[in-house]
Write a protein that holds these residues in place. Structure first.
Motif, PDB file in Angstrom:
ATOM      1  N   ARG A  12      70.922  14.769  33.041  1.00 50.53           N
ATOM      2  CA  ARG A  12      69.629  14.208  33.451  1.00 50.53           C
ATOM      3  C   ARG A  12      68.834  15.266  34.222  1.00 50.53           C
ATOM      4  O   ARG A  12      69.356  15.875  35.175  1.00 50.53           O
ATOM      5  CB  ARG A  12      69.874  12.995  34.343  1.00 50.53           C
ATOM      6  N   LYS A  13      67.576  15.475  33.817  1.00 51.15           N
ATOM      7  CA  LYS A  13      66.735  16.441  34.529  1.00 51.15           C
ATOM      8  C   LYS A  13      66.255  15.793  35.820  1.00 51.15           C
ATOM      9  O   LYS A  13      65.522  14.808  35.786  1.00 51.15           O
ATOM     10  CB  LYS A  13      65.552  16.864  33.663  1.00 51.15           C
ATOM     11  N   MET A  14      66.686  16.355  36.951  1.00 48.76           N
ATOM     12  CA  MET A  14      66.411  15.750  38.266  1.00 48.76           C
ATOM     13  C   MET A  14      65.303  16.477  39.033  1.00 48.76           C
ATOM     14  O   MET A  14      64.745  15.944  39.976  1.00 48.76           O
ATOM     15  CB  MET A  14      67.685  15.766  39.122  1.00 48.76           C
ATOM     16  N   GLU A  32      69.992   8.156  40.407  1.00 47.56           N
ATOM     17  CA  GLU A  32      71.328   8.684  40.120  1.00 47.56           C
ATOM     18  C   GLU A  32      71.305  10.045  39.396  1.00 47.56           C
ATOM     19  O   GLU A  32      70.692  10.151  38.337  1.00 47.56           O
ATOM     20  CB  GLU A  32      71.910   7.664  39.153  1.00 47.56           C
ATOM     21  N   PRO A  33      71.982  11.091  39.903  1.00 45.99           N
ATOM     22  CA  PRO A  33      72.040  12.349  39.137  1.00 45.99           C
ATOM     23  C   PRO A  33      73.099  12.315  38.032  1.00 45.99           C
ATOM     24  O   PRO A  33      74.192  12.838  38.207  1.00 45.99           O
ATOM     25  CB  PRO A  33      72.376  13.412  40.198  1.00 45.99           C
ATOM     26  N   ARG A  34      72.802  11.674  36.928  1.00 44.36           N
ATOM     27  CA  ARG A  34      73.772  11.598  35.819  1.00 44.36           C
ATOM     28  C   ARG A  34      73.857  12.930  35.077  1.00 44.36           C
ATOM     29  O   ARG A  34      72.871  13.674  35.038  1.00 44.36           O
ATOM     30  CB  ARG A  34      73.331  10.511  34.824  1.00 44.36           C
ATOM     31  N   LYS A  77      64.096  10.729  41.017  1.00 44.25           N
ATOM     32  CA  LYS A  77      64.956   9.864  40.193  1.00 44.25           C
ATOM     33  C   LYS A  77      66.159   9.472  41.026  1.00 44.25           C
ATOM     34  O   LYS A  77      66.583  10.224  41.903  1.00 44.25           O
ATOM     35  CB  LYS A  77      65.424  10.611  38.941  1.00 44.25           C
ATOM     36  N   GLY A 133      57.900   9.128  33.283  1.00 43.12           N
ATOM     37  CA  GLY A 133      58.912  10.101  33.703  1.00 43.12           C
ATOM     38  C   GLY A 133      58.324  11.212  34.551  1.00 43.12           C
ATOM     39  O   GLY A 133      57.220  11.086  35.093  1.00 43.12           O
ATOM     40  N   GLN A 134      59.075  12.315  34.633  1.00 41.99           N
ATOM     41  CA  GLN A 134      58.618  13.410  35.506  1.00 41.99           C
ATOM     42  C   GLN A 134      57.332  14.057  35.016  1.00 41.99           C
ATOM     43  O   GLN A 134      56.541  14.536  35.824  1.00 41.99           O
ATOM     44  CB  GLN A 134      59.711  14.463  35.707  1.00 41.99           C
ATOM     45  N   ILE A 185      69.820  20.119  36.775  1.00 39.65           N
ATOM     46  CA  ILE A 185      70.323  19.114  35.837  1.00 39.65           C
ATOM     47  C   ILE A 185      71.533  18.414  36.454  1.00 39.65           C
ATOM     48  O   ILE A 185      72.454  19.076  36.941  1.00 39.65           O
ATOM     49  CB  ILE A 185      70.677  19.785  34.496  1.00 39.65           C
ATOM     50  N   GLY A 186      71.527  17.094  36.437  1.00 42.84           N
ATOM     51  CA  GLY A 186      72.649  16.321  36.993  1.00 42.84           C
ATOM     52  C   GLY A 186      72.880  16.671  38.459  1.00 42.84           C
ATOM     53  O   GLY A 186      71.939  16.751  39.263  1.00 42.84           O
TER      54      GLY A 186
END
Ligand code: AMP
Length: 367
Positions: A356-358, A351-353, A349, A23-24, A326-327
């Motif tokens: 979700r931390k983008m 998709e910005p769901r 990442k 991950g990040q 976020i998102g």
């Protein structure tokens, strides 16, 4: 027979660090390692892991694939991780072959809220009042003892408020226990805190300890939204936070960066600190260090596990703020990049769901 390799005490340029998790956090560790001439090899189950983009090598493998783990161990000089839920069986395969830092004890304690609380108490650091819950009878007795409201939390696998239920009165006991899947749990008294703070600190291979200034954290929907350093706390409280982190690091015989999250109650010289959680890894509340401290938490972690001297933890500005994207908030990146003094960090990442931390931004503030 085990094939333990003797790792050099100090890893330098040309060495390869293995990171479990893609991950990040793994991504930012790999980027920090590369600045020191150290390569990263990421091991993660997901083929599209964000950390793969910035690492010299990666393996797509599950955490129970012993053959793939052995190949991974043979290809690196030391192993670390970006998440605390690394299965014990994974570490068991790796640790006889190559140093795993931080070690098993940190994982054992930090994967379990009960052990975490017991460790804090053993080093003289206060926590919220709590009770060990193994069955429904325990829960009813603990609600009577601690009073309402109180918070039921699974002992393992909880994060960002998941696996938790706030119980407002005894009639909710059954619903709460069902909601957390009737798993081993702890019940905590509800703390009417004035703020939440954390200490991000590092312990070197030689036991040296360095902490960043205490950080104040704001959550939204139980996800970290904003961190500001230094926290506005009484000097005595800052001292308490530092010695709590140092004691916890020592008790875990820790190597690497870790975070201790606290609730603050009271005000001024009457402030009290209660440990909420210990994270055996780099931490979201330390992301401000990337632009706001002499040494970022990611570089500090690499230095610690590589047996290198720890870097300075001093601030680069009077105050530093970090705001998570976020998102959909990440879609604002062009404006953020145009903002003077705003440092933008994106995780690559897809998709910005929602939730979700983008990415995140760091701003150096003058006051
Ligand atoms: P945790 O997963 O334990 O970090 O909890 C997530 C968030 O829930 C914390 O950051 C607090 O805002 C809140 N919380 C957790 N435990 C308590 C508690 N005992 N009393 C009050 N708020 C809590």
């Amino acid at each position: 027979m085990s094939t333990t390799q003797s790792a050099p005490a100090q890893l330098g340029p040309g060495a390869t660090i293995g990171i479990l998790g893609g991950g990040q956090l793994g991504r930012m560790m790999a980027a920090a390692a590369s600045r020191l001439g150290i390569r990263a090899h990421i091991y993660a189950p997901e083929a599209t892991s964000p950390a793969f983009d910035v690492a010299a090598h990666h393996t797509v493998g599950s955490y129970d694939d012993a053959a793939a783990l052995k190949r991974f161990a043979a290809a690196v000089n030391c192993i670390t991780y970006e998440f605390e839920n690394v299965p014990a069986a994974t570490v068991a395969v790796l640790k006889d072959r190559i140093p795993v830092r931080p070690g098993e004890r940190a994982l054992e304690v930090c994967q379990d809220r009960l052990r975490e609380k017991e460790l804090a108490v053993s080093v003289g650091v206060a926590t919220a009042p709590y009770a060990d819950i193994s069955n429904f009878g325990d829960l009813k007795a603990a609600i009577a003892a601690l009073g309402c409201p109180c918070v039921l939390k699974t002992r393992c696998f909880g994060y960002d408020g998941k696996g938790q239920f706030v119980i407002r009165d005894l009639s909710q006991a059954e619903t709460a226990y069902d909601a957390i899947g009737r798993q081993p749990a702890i019940l905590e008294g509800f703390i009417d805190f004035t703020r939440e703070v954390s200490v991000v600190a590092a312990r070197g291979l030689d036991g040296a300890f360095k902490a960043y200034p205490v950080t104040e954290n704001e959550h939204r929907d139980q996800i970290l939204r904003r961190s500001v350093a230094p926290a506005r706390l009484h000097p005595k409280t800052i001292q308490m936070a530092m010695s709590a982190a140092e004691g916890i690091g020592r008790a875990l015989d820790y190597t690497g960066v870790f975070a201790v999250e606290f609730f603050v109650t009271g005000a001024g010289k009457d402030e009290q600190l209660l440990v909420n959680e210990i994270a055996p890894r780099v931490h979201n509340s330390g992301h401000w260090t990337q632009d706001g401290a002499e040494t970022s938490q990611f570089e500090q972690h690499i230095r610690a596990i590589a047996g290198l001297p720890l870097g300075a933890t001093t601030l680069r500005a009077p105050r530093v703020e970090m705001v998570n994207l976020i998102g959909d908030e990440v879609l604002n990146w062009p404006n953020l990049m145009a903002e003077p003094g705003c440092q933008v960090h994106l995780y690559g990442k897809g998709e910005p769901r929602p939730g979700r931390k983008m990415g995140h931004v760091v701003r150096l503030l003058q006051a």
